[in-house]
Write a protein that holds these residues in place. Structure first.
Motif, PDB file in Angstrom:
ATOM      1  N   MET A  99     -43.953  30.824-167.526  1.00 22.17           N
ATOM      2  CA  MET A  99     -44.036  30.033-166.307  1.00 22.17           C
ATOM      3  C   MET A  99     -42.654  29.739-165.732  1.00 22.17           C
ATOM      4  SD  MET A  99     -47.245  29.692-165.700  1.00 22.17           S
ATOM      5  CE  MET A  99     -47.195  28.450-164.404  1.00 22.17           C
ATOM      6  N   ALA A 100     -41.652  29.662-166.597  1.00 25.47           N
ATOM      7  CA  ALA A 100     -40.282  29.445-166.116  1.00 25.47           C
ATOM      8  C   ALA A 100     -39.701  30.713-165.502  1.00 25.47           C
ATOM      9  CB  ALA A 100     -39.400  28.979-167.278  1.00 25.47           C
ATOM     10  N   ARG A 143     -37.833  25.021-168.423  1.00 25.90           N
ATOM     11  CA  ARG A 143     -38.334  25.103-167.041  1.00 25.90           C
ATOM     12  C   ARG A 143     -37.501  24.209-166.125  1.00 25.90           C
ATOM     13  NH1 ARG A 143     -44.382  23.392-168.169  1.00 25.90           N
ATOM     14  NH2 ARG A 143     -43.347  22.280-169.887  1.00 25.90           N
ATOM     15  N   LYS A 144     -36.983  24.785-165.042  1.00 18.83           N
ATOM     16  CA  LYS A 144     -36.114  24.035-164.141  1.00 18.83           C
ATOM     17  C   LYS A 144     -36.808  22.826-163.538  1.00 18.83           C
ATOM     18  CE  LYS A 144     -32.965  27.747-162.721  1.00 18.83           C
ATOM     19  NZ  LYS A 144     -32.453  28.555-161.581  1.00 18.83           N
ATOM     20  N   GLU A 145     -38.110  22.939-163.270  1.00 19.64           N
ATOM     21  CA  GLU A 145     -38.811  21.859-162.585  1.00 19.64           C
ATOM     22  C   GLU A 145     -38.895  20.591-163.423  1.00 19.64           C
ATOM     23  OE1 GLU A 145     -42.183  24.592-164.212  1.00 19.64           O
ATOM     24  OE2 GLU A 145     -40.162  24.812-163.364  1.00 19.64           O
ATOM     25  N   LEU A 146     -38.715  20.714-164.743  1.00 20.76           N
ATOM     26  CA  LEU A 146     -38.769  19.520-165.582  1.00 20.76           C
ATOM     27  C   LEU A 146     -37.641  18.546-165.262  1.00 20.76           C
ATOM     28  CD1 LEU A 146     -39.758  20.823-169.130  1.00 20.76           C
ATOM     29  CD2 LEU A 146     -41.215  19.840-167.367  1.00 20.76           C
ATOM     30  N   HIS A 147     -36.539  19.063-164.751  1.00 23.10           N
ATOM     31  CA  HIS A 147     -35.398  18.212-164.398  1.00 23.10           C
ATOM     32  C   HIS A 147     -35.509  17.658-162.972  1.00 23.10           C
ATOM     33  CE1 HIS A 147     -32.766  18.716-167.935  1.00 23.10           C
ATOM     34  NE2 HIS A 147     -33.400  19.871-168.076  1.00 23.10           N
ATOM     35  N   GLN A 148     -36.598  17.959-162.317  1.00 21.71           N
ATOM     36  CA  GLN A 148     -36.772  17.499-160.941  1.00 21.71           C
ATOM     37  C   GLN A 148     -37.788  16.369-160.825  1.00 21.71           C
ATOM     38  OE1 GLN A 148     -37.836  21.214-159.048  1.00 21.71           O
ATOM     39  NE2 GLN A 148     -35.797  22.090-159.336  1.00 21.71           N
ATOM     40  N   GLY A 149     -38.217  15.831-161.961  1.00 15.61           N
ATOM     41  CA  GLY A 149     -39.201  14.752-161.952  1.00 15.61           C
ATOM     42  C   GLY A 149     -38.620  13.439-161.453  1.00 15.61           C
ATOM     43  N   LEU A 150     -39.485  12.607-160.899  1.00 11.94           N
ATOM     44  CA  LEU A 150     -39.095  11.296-160.377  1.00 11.94           C
ATOM     45  C   LEU A 150     -39.888  10.212-161.103  1.00 11.94           C
ATOM     46  CD1 LEU A 150     -39.035  12.165-156.561  1.00 11.94           C
ATOM     47  CD2 LEU A 150     -37.065  11.988-158.101  1.00 11.94           C
ATOM     48  N   ALA A 151     -39.176   9.272-161.711  1.00 14.76           N
ATOM     49  CA  ALA A 151     -39.835   8.224-162.487  1.00 14.76           C
ATOM     50  C   ALA A 151     -40.788   7.395-161.626  1.00 14.76           C
ATOM     51  CB  ALA A 151     -38.782   7.321-163.135  1.00 14.76           C
TER      52      ALA A 151
END
Length: 356
Positions: free
Chosen positions: A19-20, A165-173
């Motif tokens: 998926m990454a 996966r790059k998107e894991l670092h784009q999360g917003l608390a």
């Protein structure tokens, strides 16, 4: 058009690296295809990428124990090899990337019979059974741990580190709290028993909910069919599985209870989330998660709680120890040098396709 084919499944850990990688190929204009099982979690996950064509084949499970299904599964695997061979012969990819899991074996054999080069990724220190069968047919094997080279041909090994996966670092608390209905005034404990769930962990967590909920808001990923709808507790949310919202949920989480699958724990390391790891026992697995967990514990990234020693009391004690020492764990994780594994594997696949 340049074409790459992926395979891997049975659990989310055998899909996350794919998926990454797949969006990187799509962004460069490649045709991307996937061969997996008809009902496995890989089909559910890949469906989030509508540009990827998915082809289901017959699969059998590779078991290490006696079971009546062992008599039927060789025929399923043979059928899967035939289906994969025909698909690959018709679709003509330049390269196949395999993440492992029992569905990957017939696909790797089908690619080898079609003389399509195969690249394998092994997450754990010791290769799983499916990858051990497939490695002799591969052009290269990408590893997460350098020690894996001792288990297989060093000529084939490419130590790349963990693929994140790059998107894991784009999360917003804030988005994670909104999704779960939580607030910012109480810490969040995330519980993940793996994509298929972990019944023993689920049962023990529920036995400890009263104590845990006094200190934490809790997100509990239970696995398919393992929700307990009788629980009505403020600050406790349970889900079978989270996909798109996972980066936001991780961003708001202060610590994690998890199995010790390599992909997951390296993602938590990348996000600097203190961990209480409960590896699968040797009776349930080949012992790879125990090795993973002990390696992380030695590096000061986590505390390990053996499943055989897990009770409601020991679970609460373990959680509180990790949370109270969280700054130390986070400090150790900050010292970890992040690898460029995603880019390295991406380039290796492209290079292999060019040289076919």
């Amino acid at each position: 058009m340049k074409k790459v084919m992926f395979t891997g499944g049975g659990s989310a850990g055998h899909v996350t690296v794919n998926m990454a990688l797949m969006p990187l190929f799509l962004n460069e204009g490649w045709s991307v295809e996937y061969i997996g099982s008809a009902q496995g979690i890989e089909r559910q996950l890949v469906s989030s990428l509508p540009e990827v064509d998915y082809f289901p084949i017959s699969t059998g499970k590779l078991r290490r124990y006696l079971d009546l299904q062992n008599m039927k599964d060789p025929f399923k695997i043979a059928k899967g090899v035939f289906q994969a061979y025909r698909l690959i012969n018709k679709r003509k990819p330049q390269v196949l990337f395999s993440k492992g899991g029992f569905v990957s074996v017939p696909v790797v054999i089908g690619a080898w019979l079609n003389k399509v080069p195969v690249i394998i990724h092994e997450s754990d220190i010791t290769p799983g059974l499916a990858n051990r069968i497939s490695i002799p047919l591969a052009a290269a094997v990408c590893t997460t741990f350098p020690e894996t080279a001792e288990q297989i041909s060093k000529a084939k090994t490419r130590y790349v580190g963990a693929v994140i996966r790059k998107e894991l670092h784009q999360g917003l608390a804030d988005k994670g709290r909104k999704f779960c209905g939580f607030h910012a005034n109480k810490p969040v404990l995330l519980i993940m028993g793996g994509s298929l769930g972990a019944r023993k962990i689920n049962e023990t967590v529920r036995a400890a909910l009263t104590d845990l909920s006094e200190r934490f808001q809790i997100v509990h990923l239970c696995g398919k069919g393992q929700l307990d709808t009788s629980i009505r507790l403020s600050g406790y949310q349970q889900y079978e599985y989270i996909n798109e919202e996972l980066p936001d949920v991780l961003a708001m989480s202060d610590m994690v209870i998890s199995r010790a699958g390599s992909n997951s724990i390296f993602e938590f390391l990348s996000l600097q989330k203190p961990m209480l790891l409960i590896p699968l026992t040797k009776q349930q697995s080949r012992g790879d998660q125990i090795l993973n967990a002990r390696s992380f514990e030695k590096s000061g990234y986590c505390k390990v709680l053996e499943e055989e020693e897990m009770t409601a009391t020991s679970l609460v004690a373990g959680v509180m120890e990790v949370y109270n020492k969280r700054e130390g764990f986070i400090g150790n994780m900050r010292k970890n040098k992040q690898s460029e594994a995603l880019s390295s594997v991406f380039q290796l696949i492209k290079e292999t396709a060019r040289h076919r």
